[in-house]
Design an enzyme around this catalytic site. Structure first.
Site, PDB file in Angstrom:
ATOM      1  CD  GLU A   1      -1.750  -2.367   1.637  1.00 16.47           C
ATOM      2  OE1 GLU A   1      -0.555  -2.632   1.918  1.00 16.47           O
ATOM      3  OE2 GLU A   1      -2.665  -3.192   1.802  1.00 16.47           O
TER       4      GLU A   1
ATOM      5  CG  PHE B   1      -9.488  -9.785  11.198  1.00 15.50           C
ATOM      6  CD1 PHE B   1      -8.225 -10.164  11.611  1.00 15.50           C
ATOM      7  CD2 PHE B   1      -9.784  -9.818   9.840  1.00 15.50           C
ATOM      8  CE1 PHE B   1      -7.269 -10.559  10.685  1.00 15.50           C
ATOM      9  CE2 PHE B   1      -8.827 -10.217   8.914  1.00 15.50           C
ATOM     10  CZ  PHE B   1      -7.569 -10.595   9.345  1.00 15.50           C
ATOM     11  CD  GLN B   2      -7.177  -7.375   7.477  1.00 13.13           C
ATOM     12  OE1 GLN B   2      -8.087  -7.148   6.692  1.00 13.13           O
ATOM     13  NE2 GLN B   2      -5.990  -7.836   7.082  1.00 13.13           N
TER      14      GLN B   2
ATOM     15  CE  LYS C   1     -16.983  -6.981   3.365  1.00 13.26           C
ATOM     16  NZ  LYS C   1     -16.286  -8.245   3.624  1.00 13.26           N
TER      17      LYS C   1
ATOM     18  CG  MET D   1      22.648  12.907   3.182  1.00 16.46           C
ATOM     19  SD  MET D   1      23.801  14.060   2.392  1.00 16.46           S
ATOM     20  CE  MET D   1      22.820  14.661   1.015  1.00 16.46           C
TER      21      MET D   1
END
Lengths: 163, 578
Positions: free
Chosen positions: B50, B112-113, B162, B477
Site C-alpha cells: 500500500e 479483525f483488521q 464495509k 548521505m
C-alpha cells in the site's frame, strides 16, 4: 502573553481531537479548554486559554483557522471582554476554621453549596485570577479537592461570535 | 438510480473524472473491489504494497496536477499508507485515499483488521472523513476531492465501513460543493500587490526565491515572465525546480543546504526578497538568525499560516502563485517605473563573481564513475526532457543539482518528509500519466530496496521506467554526515549483503545492466532509453566516498558555505563547520 480564543466548530466527532492534536503536535500551550453545545445544533463553542509570544499566537490562530472543522475564531483578548470560570472546592472545615472559611467565601462572593460535619463544598465564579486569589487564601493543608471548569468568555458590547 | 455504496464509490470516481486508482484489495474493501470488476471506466492499478499505492498516486499527481487516488483496505492496509500520506502532506500534493473500514457495528471493538483510521491519519492529512451513512457517501467523496485539490493542496482520507458499501441508496453526484468554513483566497490583496511592486522596483539587490507552490499552481509561465520583465536573479528550492528553466540566464540554481554558492550568497546579501510558494524551510534558510539579514521580504503563499511562520515578512500576500504573479506583472507595468539599472548591474557583477567560484564543479575520473557525471549524461541522453523521480539522499541532491530541469512537473521527489522508497512507485504513477515520455528513477542502492517490490507492478503494466541506481554501497548521505560530524565513525551506514541488481531485475522480468567504467556510462544510458517498451535497471557502481558539495551545515548561515573538500583530505567538520 495570555490569550482567550473563542471558536465555533462543527459539531462533528473528531473536531475536538483535531484541535487538541494541533496544540500537542506543534508544541503550543493549552492552559484550559472548554467545549459545549450552542443554540445552533450544528455548532459547538470552544474556549481555549493559551499563552505564547505574539508570533506564536499568530501561528495558533492561523493554524486553527486552517482546520476545516473550525468555522469562526475570535481572539477575545483583542477587545473588551468578560471572562468567567467556575470553581468547585472541597475543604476541611472544623472548629474555628469553619467560621474563617465562611467569611472568606463571603468576601469573594462565593457560596457554600454543601455542608457536612467536617467539610464545606464551595462554589465560586469569576475570572481566572480571582479564583487563583481565592485559592491562595485557603491553607493548602485543608484543601481536599479542586475542580475548575476552565475559562469561558464573551465579548463586551455588540461584538458577537456567530455565523 | 439506486446503487450500493460500493457502486457509488466507483461511480463517484468516474463522475469526478478519475482515470486511475492505485490500490490493494482486502476484506473491508471487497464490496468496492467487486464494483470495480464490472466496469472499465476507472482503471485500477494493483501495487504490491500500500505504500507503493500512495507514492504512485503522488507521482501521478505531481506529474499532472490532477488528484492522485488510492484505494486500500482497513487496518494494515491503512497503516501501510501512512508514510505515503505524510509524504504528500509535507509537499502539498492533492491526493484522495479511500479506505475500507470494519462494519459500523464493530467499530471500537478491536475487530479483525480494525484501526482508528481517522485518528491515525489525522496529523498528516488536510482533512479526513468517516462515512457513517450511505446517504452521505457521494457528497463526502465530492468534498474530499474539492478539499484535496483547492487552496494549499493535500491528502484527504475517506474511511468507509464495509456495511455502508453494501447498503443501497439513490445516487446523485453533487455538481459543486460549498463548505462554510473553507474558502481559500486565490487573488492577492491589491494594496499589498502595489506595495510589493513598489518595493521590488526600488530594490538595489533583489532576489526572487520560489518553491513548490509555483509548480503546484502551474505558474511557471508567469514566473518566467516576471523574471524576464525585471531582470532580477531567481533561485528555486528543491521543490521549486523547473519553476524557472534551469538554462535561463537569470537562474542561480537551487538554494539551501546543497544549493549553489551564488544562490546562497545572493540570498544573504539581498535587500529585497520576493518569495513565491516557498515556506522558508530549515534546509533552505540554515540558521534563521543569520538568514538574509538585510532583506525586506515579500512573501506570497496560498496558506496564510506559512507567512510569518519562520521569518518576519514586510509584505504578506495570501493568494494563488499564478494569480498573484499576474497581478504583480500588471502592477509593475502600470507603475511606469523601471528597475534601478545601475544598482542592478552592480548586483549582477557581484553575483557573477560568486558564479565564478563554480560551486558545482567536481573532479572527473577515468577510473571510477562519478555520480554527478551519470546525472549529467542522463540529461544529455534524454535531451533534458525526462520526468525524473528520485529517492532520498546523495543521489537526490545530485539529480537536483546536475539534471537541469527546464520545465515544471519534471522533477518529482520527496522534499519535505524525505521519504526513502518514494522514487520507484512515484515513477509508476508518472509513467502511467505519460506513457510516451521518458521516465527515469534516480535512486541509490539503499533507497531502492525500500519499495523494490514495485518492480513487479512495473512488469504487470509494462512500464518502461529506467532505474538509474547510483550504487556506492553506502547510505551515502548518512555516511557523508558521519564523515563530517561523527569523526568517520560509519555506524550502520554500510550496505552489506546487497543483491545482484542485474539478477534481481531479471527475476522480475526486466532487463538489468551493470556499469562500472566511466567510459561505459553514456552507452549504457543510450542502450537503456532505446528500449522503449522495457524497464531497464541500470546499476552504476559509483565512487564510494564522493560527497555532496557545496554544503551549508545545519545551524550555519548562507554565507558560511563549504565549497569543496580540502586538498589535505581533512573533512570540513574539522576545518570550518565545527
Amino acid at each position: 502573553m495570555r490569550r482567550i480564543l473563542s471558536l465555533l466548530v462543527e459539531n462533528e466527532p473528531g473536531a475536538l481531537s483535531r484541535i487538541a492534536g494541533l496544540f500537542s503536535a506543534r508544541g503550543y500551550n493549552i492552559e484550559s479548554l472548554t467545549v459545549a453545545p450552542t443554540d445552533d445544533d450544528s455548532l459547538s463553542r470552544m474556549t481555549i486559554v493559551t499563552h505564547g509570544s505574539e508570533q506564536i499566537i499568530e501561528q495558533i490562530t492561523k493554524q486553527l483557522n486552517k482546520l476545516i472543522d473550525v468555522v469562526r475564531l475570535l481572539d477575545l483578548t483583542e477587545g473588551r471582554h468578560i471572562e468567567r470560570e467556575l470553581l468547585l472546592l472541597k475543604v476541611v472545615a472544623q472548629g474555628t476554621d469553619r467560621e474563617e472559611v465562611k467569611r472568606l467565601v463571603d468576601i469573594f462572593r462565593g457560596r457554600i453549596i454543601d455542608v457536612d460535619g467536617e467539610t464545606y463544598t464551595i462554589e465560586l465564579t469569576g475570572p481566572g485570577d480571582k479564583l487563583n486569589a481565592f485559592l491562595e487564601t485557603i491553607p493548602s493543608s485543608s484543601v481536599l479537592e479542586v475542580v475548575r471548569s476552565g475559562v469561558s468568555g464573551i465579548a463586551r458590547g455588540e461584538r458577537a461570535l456567530r455565523l | 438510480m439506486e446503487l450500493t455504496g460500493a457502486q457509488i464509490v466507483v461511480q463517484s470516481l468516474k463522475d469526478e473524472g478519475v482515470e486511475l486508482v492505485f490500490g490493494y484489495p482486502g476484506g473491508a474493501a471487497l464490496h468496492i473491489y467487486d464494483a470495480f470488476y464490472s466496469q472499465e471506466d476507472v482503471r485500477h492499478i494493483l501495487v504490491r504494497h500500500e505504500q507503493g499505492a500512495t507514492h504512485a498516486a503522488d507521482g501521478y499527481a505531481r506529474a499532472t496536477g490532477k488528484t492522485g487516488v488510492v484505494l486500500v483496505t482497513s487496518g494494515p492496509g491503512v497503516t501501510n499508507t501512512i508514510t505515503g500520506i505524510a509524504t504528500a502532506y509535507m509537499d502539498s500534493i492533492p491526493m484522495v485515499v479511500l479506505s475500507g473500514q470494519v462494519p459500523t457495528h464493530l467499530i471500537g471493538d478491536d475487530a479483525f483488521q480494525e484501526v482508528d483510521t481517522v485518528g491515525i491519519t489525522r496529523p498528516c492529512v488536510k482533512h479526513n472523513f468517516l462515512v457513517r451513512d450511505v446517504k452521505d457517501l457521494a457528497e463526502t467523496i465530492k468534498r474530499a476531492f474539492y478539499i484535496a485539490n483547492s487552496g494549499r493542496p493535500g491528502p484527504v482520507v475517506v474511511d468507509i465501513p464495509k456495511d455502508i458499501t453494501a447498503q443501497r441508496v439513490e445516487y446523485t453526484y453533487p455538481k459543486e460543493v460549498r463548505i462554510r468554513s473553507y474558502a481559500p483566497v486565490t487573488k492577492g490583496h491589491s494594496k499589498q500587490i502595489n506595495r510589493a511592486a513598489d518595493l521590488l522596483l526600488n530594490a538595489r539587490r533583489p532576489i526572487i526565491y520560489t518553491g513548490g507552490g509555483v509548480v503546484l499552481a502551474n505558474a511557471a509561465r508567469q514566473l518566467t515572465a516576471l523574471v524576464d520583465k525585471l531582470g532580477y536573479p531567481c533561485t528555486n528550492t528543491l521543490m521549486g525546480l523547473g519553476g524557472l528553466p534551469s538554462d535561463h540566464p537569470l537562474f542561480l540554481g537551487m538554494l539551501g543546504m546543497h544549493g549553489t554558492y551564488e544562490a546562497n550568497m545572493a540570498m544573504y546579501e539581498c535587500d529585497v526578497m520576493l518569495s513565491v510558494g516557498a515556506r522558508f524551510d530549515d534546509r533552505v534558510t540554515g540558521d534563521l538568525a543569520k538568514f538574509s539579514p538585510k532583506a525586506k521580504i515579500i512573501h506570497v503563499d496560498i496558506d496564510p499560516a506559512s507567512i510569518g511562520k519562520n521569518v518576519r515578512v514586510e509584505v504578506p500576500i495570501v493568494g494563488d502563485a499564478g494569480e498573484v504573479l499576474d497581478q504583480l506583472l500588471v502592477a509593475i507595468a502600470s507603475s511606469g517605473s523601471l528597475p534601478r539599472r545601475d544598482d542592478l548591474d552592480a548586483w549582477w557583477k557581484m553575483i557573477e563573481s560568486w558564479r565564478g567560484r563554480e560551486s558545482l564543479a567536481y573532479d572527473l575520473s577515468d577510473e571510477v564513475i562519478k555520480p554527478q557525471y551519470v546525472v549529467q549524461k542522463l540529461h544529455e541522453v534524454t535531451l533534458g526532457d525526462a520526468y525524473v523521480t528520485s529517492d532520498v539522499g546523495q543521489h537526490q541532491m545530485w539529480a537536483a543539482q546536475y539534471y537541469g530541469f527546464n520545465k515544471p512537473r519534471r522533477w518529482i521527489n520527496s522534499g519535505g518528509l524525505g521519504t526513502m522508497g518514494f522514487g520507484l512507485p512515484a515513477a509508476i504513477g508518472v509513467q502511467l500519466a505519460h506513457p510516451e515520455s521518458a521516465v527515469a528513477c534516480v535512486t541509490g542502492e539503499a533507497s531502492i530496496m525500500m519499495c523494490i517490490q514495485e518492480l513487479s507492478t512495473c512488469k504487470q503494466y509494462d512500464l518502461p521506467i529506467k532505474v538509474v541506481n547510483l550504487n556506492n554501497r553506502y547510505m551515502g548521505m548518512v555516511r557523508q554526515w558521519q564523515e563530517f560530524f561523527y569523526d568517520r565513525r560509519y555506524s550502520h551506514s554500510y550496505m552489506d549483503s546487497l543483491p545482484d541488481f542485474v539478477d534481481l531485475a531479471t527475476s522480475f522480468g526486466h532487463t538489468g545492466l551493470r556499469v562500472d567504467k566511466p567510459g561505459d556510462v553514456e552507452g549504457a544510458l543510450r542502450e537503456a532509453f532505446a528500449q522503449k517498451d522495457r524497464l531497464v535497471f541500470l546499476d552504476f557502481l559509483t565512487d564510494q566516498t564522493e560527497n555532496v558539495y557545496p554544503m551549508i551545515a545545519a545551524g550555519a548561515g548562507h554565507n558560511e558555505m563549504v565549497l569543496k573538500p580540502a586538498n589535505d583530505g581533512t573533512a570540513p567538520a574539522e576545518r570550518e563547520l565545527a
